[in-house]
Write an enzyme that holds these catalytic residues in place. Structure first.
Site, PDB file in Angstrom:
ATOM      1  N   GLU A 269       0.822  -1.130  -0.097  1.00  0.00           N
ATOM      2  CA  GLU A 269      -0.048   0.057  -0.068  1.00  0.00           C
ATOM      3  C   GLU A 269       1.095   1.292  -0.188  1.00  0.00           C
ATOM      4  O   GLU A 269       2.001   1.316   0.576  1.00  0.00           O
ATOM      5  CB  GLU A 269      -0.861   0.017   1.171  1.00  0.00           C
ATOM      6  CG  GLU A 269      -1.950  -1.315   1.343  1.00  0.00           C
ATOM      7  CD  GLU A 269      -2.936  -1.243   2.345  1.00  0.00           C
ATOM      8  OE1 GLU A 269      -2.582  -0.305   3.462  1.00  0.00           O
ATOM      9  OE2 GLU A 269      -3.507  -2.057   2.727  1.00  0.00           O
ATOM     10  N   HIS A 292      -7.731   1.204   2.009  1.00  0.00           N
ATOM     11  CA  HIS A 292      -7.568   0.745   3.152  1.00  0.00           C
ATOM     12  C   HIS A 292      -8.612   1.508   4.167  1.00  0.00           C
ATOM     13  O   HIS A 292      -8.049   2.226   5.154  1.00  0.00           O
ATOM     14  CB  HIS A 292      -6.221   0.890   3.783  1.00  0.00           C
ATOM     15  CG  HIS A 292      -5.998  -0.191   5.045  1.00  0.00           C
ATOM     16  ND1 HIS A 292      -4.939  -1.066   5.050  1.00  0.00           N
ATOM     17  CD2 HIS A 292      -6.707  -0.586   6.010  1.00  0.00           C
ATOM     18  CE1 HIS A 292      -4.952  -1.647   6.250  1.00  0.00           C
ATOM     19  NE2 HIS A 292      -6.153  -1.345   6.904  1.00  0.00           N
TER      20      HIS A 292
HETATM   21  P1  NAI Z   1     -10.185 -10.983  15.558  1.00  0.00           P
HETATM   22  O1  NAI Z   1      -9.173 -11.168  16.046  1.00  0.00           O
HETATM   23  O2  NAI Z   1     -11.328 -10.488  16.453  1.00  0.00           O
HETATM   24  O3  NAI Z   1     -10.753 -12.218  14.542  1.00  0.00           O
HETATM   25  C1  NAI Z   1     -10.044 -12.966  13.687  1.00  0.00           C
HETATM   26  C2  NAI Z   1     -10.707 -14.583  13.453  1.00  0.00           C
HETATM   27  O4  NAI Z   1      -9.703 -14.945  12.639  1.00  0.00           O
HETATM   28  C3  NAI Z   1     -10.557 -15.052  14.819  1.00  0.00           C
HETATM   29  O5  NAI Z   1     -11.648 -15.551  15.350  1.00  0.00           O
HETATM   30  C4  NAI Z   1      -9.352 -16.224  14.471  1.00  0.00           C
HETATM   31  O6  NAI Z   1      -9.786 -17.379  15.259  1.00  0.00           O
HETATM   32  C5  NAI Z   1      -9.723 -16.315  13.037  1.00  0.00           C
HETATM   33  N1  NAI Z   1      -8.602 -16.910  12.517  1.00  0.00           N
HETATM   34  C6  NAI Z   1      -7.124 -16.758  12.514  1.00  0.00           C
HETATM   35  N2  NAI Z   1      -6.516 -17.345  11.554  1.00  0.00           N
HETATM   36  C7  NAI Z   1      -7.603 -18.024  10.737  1.00  0.00           C
HETATM   37  C8  NAI Z   1      -7.464 -18.900   9.585  1.00  0.00           C
HETATM   38  N3  NAI Z   1      -6.233 -19.342   9.054  1.00  0.00           N
HETATM   39  N4  NAI Z   1      -8.473 -19.640   9.176  1.00  0.00           N
HETATM   40  C9  NAI Z   1      -9.716 -18.955   9.443  1.00  0.00           C
HETATM   41  N5  NAI Z   1      -9.717 -18.246  10.520  1.00  0.00           N
HETATM   42  C10 NAI Z   1      -8.691 -17.844  11.204  1.00  0.00           C
HETATM   43  O7  NAI Z   1      -9.969  -9.830  14.391  1.00  0.00           O
HETATM   44  P2  NAI Z   1     -11.045  -8.567  13.863  1.00  0.00           P
HETATM   45  O8  NAI Z   1     -10.819  -7.595  14.631  1.00  0.00           O
HETATM   46  O9  NAI Z   1     -12.265  -9.365  13.414  1.00  0.00           O
HETATM   47  O10 NAI Z   1     -10.224  -8.213  12.583  1.00  0.00           O
HETATM   48  C11 NAI Z   1     -10.000  -9.025  11.531  1.00  0.00           C
HETATM   49  C12 NAI Z   1      -9.162  -8.267  10.425  1.00  0.00           C
HETATM   50  O11 NAI Z   1      -9.752  -7.213   9.921  1.00  0.00           O
HETATM   51  C13 NAI Z   1      -7.597  -8.390  10.993  1.00  0.00           C
HETATM   52  O12 NAI Z   1      -6.645  -8.778   9.898  1.00  0.00           O
HETATM   53  C14 NAI Z   1      -7.543  -6.879  11.057  1.00  0.00           C
HETATM   54  O13 NAI Z   1      -6.525  -6.335  10.630  1.00  0.00           O
HETATM   55  C15 NAI Z   1      -8.454  -6.428   9.908  1.00  0.00           C
HETATM   56  N6  NAI Z   1      -8.858  -5.025   9.935  1.00  0.00           N
HETATM   57  C16 NAI Z   1      -9.112  -4.338   8.873  1.00  0.00           C
HETATM   58  C17 NAI Z   1      -9.704  -3.095   8.956  1.00  0.00           C
HETATM   59  C18 NAI Z   1      -9.654  -2.076   7.784  1.00  0.00           C
HETATM   60  O14 NAI Z   1      -9.645  -0.952   7.662  1.00  0.00           O
HETATM   61  N7  NAI Z   1      -9.915  -2.794   6.349  1.00  0.00           N
HETATM   62  C19 NAI Z   1      -9.897  -2.252  10.173  1.00  0.00           C
HETATM   63  C20 NAI Z   1      -9.829  -3.206  11.267  1.00  0.00           C
HETATM   64  C21 NAI Z   1      -9.469  -4.543  11.260  1.00  0.00           C
END
Ligand code: NAI
Length: 416
Positions: A269, A292
């Site tokens: 990015e 993003h």
């Molecule tokens: P979280 O930690 O609450 O949830 C992530 C989930 O993914 C967990 O339940 C975990 O067990 C699961 N997981 C981990 N590895 C996995 C795999 N290989 N296969 C399937 N499931 C798997 O995280 P949250 O807050 O829900 O965020 C998710 C993503 O969104 C993160 O990567 C975060 O960086 C991204 N994000 C992006 C934003 C944006 O501006 N686009 C803003 C906020 C978050």
């Protein structure tokens, strides 16, 4: 009356990078009157000069708290990153100096879920290409390929904070929710877990990723996985750029196997406004590209202000560290009739015995102790009975224990 080692009016809070006013308000509500908020980031030299008398600093992504800067901030108690990422801070160094660092990983959960839901509606109606066409003078009113989302299957990969939030709002609009997570997760509403990623890919009308960036998720969705998706399904990634092989997605869209996509995060990015964004997905009319901004809303900024300021206040008031990214977690309710000390030390044998001795030799009764160690540092909060003589004597003795990183007297019991 004994004096607190640091009365709130003496605790200097410096907030940089235009942190939302909700943070200032929270500090003030909690009795912190010495709060300064600046619009911009500071460079290393300015930071060093400013941090000399600062106890709590709030930053966003542009302020770099390097080893050098941290080492010169003698009074610094704690750091708040009013954002998600914390790699602008040397976390290991902060830990060794006894400085917990907090952030706000979940304040923008709802913002991401809303954007993804909106994109699903847009993709199912073919809006990206029609909007593009209309801008160029086309008037394409065909119904073919324009569908409602009601009744369609949404496949959520990663059923964490964002995945579950999306699950609820997608179901409210009549979608059938399927999800896949590496952990055992409670299915909300009528959502149904899939046993494997491949099973989810094969049945979903739209696949959306909400996994963290880990070695296991790197390139998790590649050409082979796109082939496993149902023909004509949509694909969304608003998680992390490294999770998807972008050239493979571009191929899958060009071939028509994937009917459209929305992508918010990219392997590479631009660092700022001056750098051009380049992607193999550019020019594909049925692909929504966003820079993003999944979590970037005014509400999320306000939530972040409150969430991080609250963690900083709880640490400063009570010694609580839940949510610290570099520190052992100690959560303790404030007690009404005890006096509380905290002690951060190198994790080596004998420290706890020496702490107990500081109190026992004064015949002070320990009412409760909360200790966590991580092999490198130990953090113990000690509540002693009632209102005791907590002057320089005790603090001096605690500070003199070999291995001590820092110690503080947090609050004293009220007079009887
Ligand atoms: P979280 O930690 O609450 O949830 C992530 C989930 O993914 C967990 O339940 C975990 O067990 C699961 N997981 C981990 N590895 C996995 C795999 N290989 N296969 C399937 N499931 C798997 O995280 P949250 O807050 O829900 O965020 C998710 C993503 O969104 C993160 O990567 C975060 O960086 C991204 N994000 C992006 C934003 C944006 O501006 N686009 C803003 C906020 C978050």
């Amino acid at each position: 009356m004994e004096k607190l080692s640091l009365p709130k009016s003496k605790i200097k809070v410096l907030l940089l990078e235009n942190i939302h006013k909700s943070a200032v308000e929270l500090f003030k509500r909690n009795g912190y009157s010495n709060v300064e908020s600046l619009k911009d980031a500071l460079d290393a030299d300015e930071l060093k000069a400013r941090l000399k008398d600062v106890h709590i600093i709030g930053i966003r992504s542009r302020t770099k708290l390097t080893k050098d800067v941290l080492a010169s901030a003698e009074k610094l108690l704690t750091v708040g990153c009013f954002c998600i990422g914390t790699n602008q801070v040397d976390l290991e160094c902060a830990k060794r100096l006894g400085i917990p660092v907090f952030n706000a990983p979940y304040s923008n959960t709802r913002s991401v879920a809303e954007l993804v839901l909106a994109e699903i509606v847009m993709l199912f109606r073919g809006i990206p290409q029609r909007s593009w066409g209309a801008h160029e003078g086309e008037w394409d009113k065909t119904v073919k390929g324009a569908r409602e989302i009601r009744g369609k299957i949404i496949g959520i990969v990663g059923y964490g904070h964002i995945g579950t939030q999306l699950s609820i709002i997608a179901e409210a609009l009549g979608m059938q929710v399927r999800f896949y997570d590496v952990e055992e997760k409670l299915a909300l509403g009528n959502a149904v877990p899939c046993r494997s990623l491949d099973e989810l890919l094969a049945i979903s009308d739209v696949v959306t990723l909400h996994v963290p960036e880990t070695p296991e998720t790197k390139n998790m969705i590649n050409a082979a996985k796109f082939k496993k998706m149902k023909k004509g399904a949509f694909f969304i990634n608003a998680s992390r750029g490294t999770v998807v092989n972008i050239p493979a997605l571009a191929d899958a869209v060009k071939s028509g196997h994937v009917a459209g996509a929305a992508v918010d995060v990219f392997p590479k990015e631009p660092a700022g406004l001056n750098e051009k964004f380049k992607s193999p997905l550019q020019g594909l009319r049925n692909v929504i590209l966003t820079p993003h901004i999944g979590g970037s809303t005014e509400e999320a900024q306000a939530n972040i202000g409150g969430e991080v300021a609250e963690k900083l206040v709880k640490y400063s008031d009570n010694g609580s560290t839940p949510g610290a990214v570099n520190f052992v977690e100690v959560a303790l309710p404030p007690q009404s009739d005890t006096t509380r000390f905290m002690h951060i030390h190198r994790d080596e044998p004998g420290v706890m015995a020496r702490i107990a001795e500081v109190f026992s030799k004064r015949e002070i009764n320990i009412a409760g102790q909360y200790l966590r160690t991580d092999g490198e540092i130990g953090y113990v909060v000690t509540d002693v009975m009632g209102r005791v003589k907590v002057g320089a004597g005790i603090r001096k003795d605690l500070a003199a224990i070999p291995g001590t990183v820092r110690t503080r007297f947090l609050y004293e019991a009220p007079p009887k």
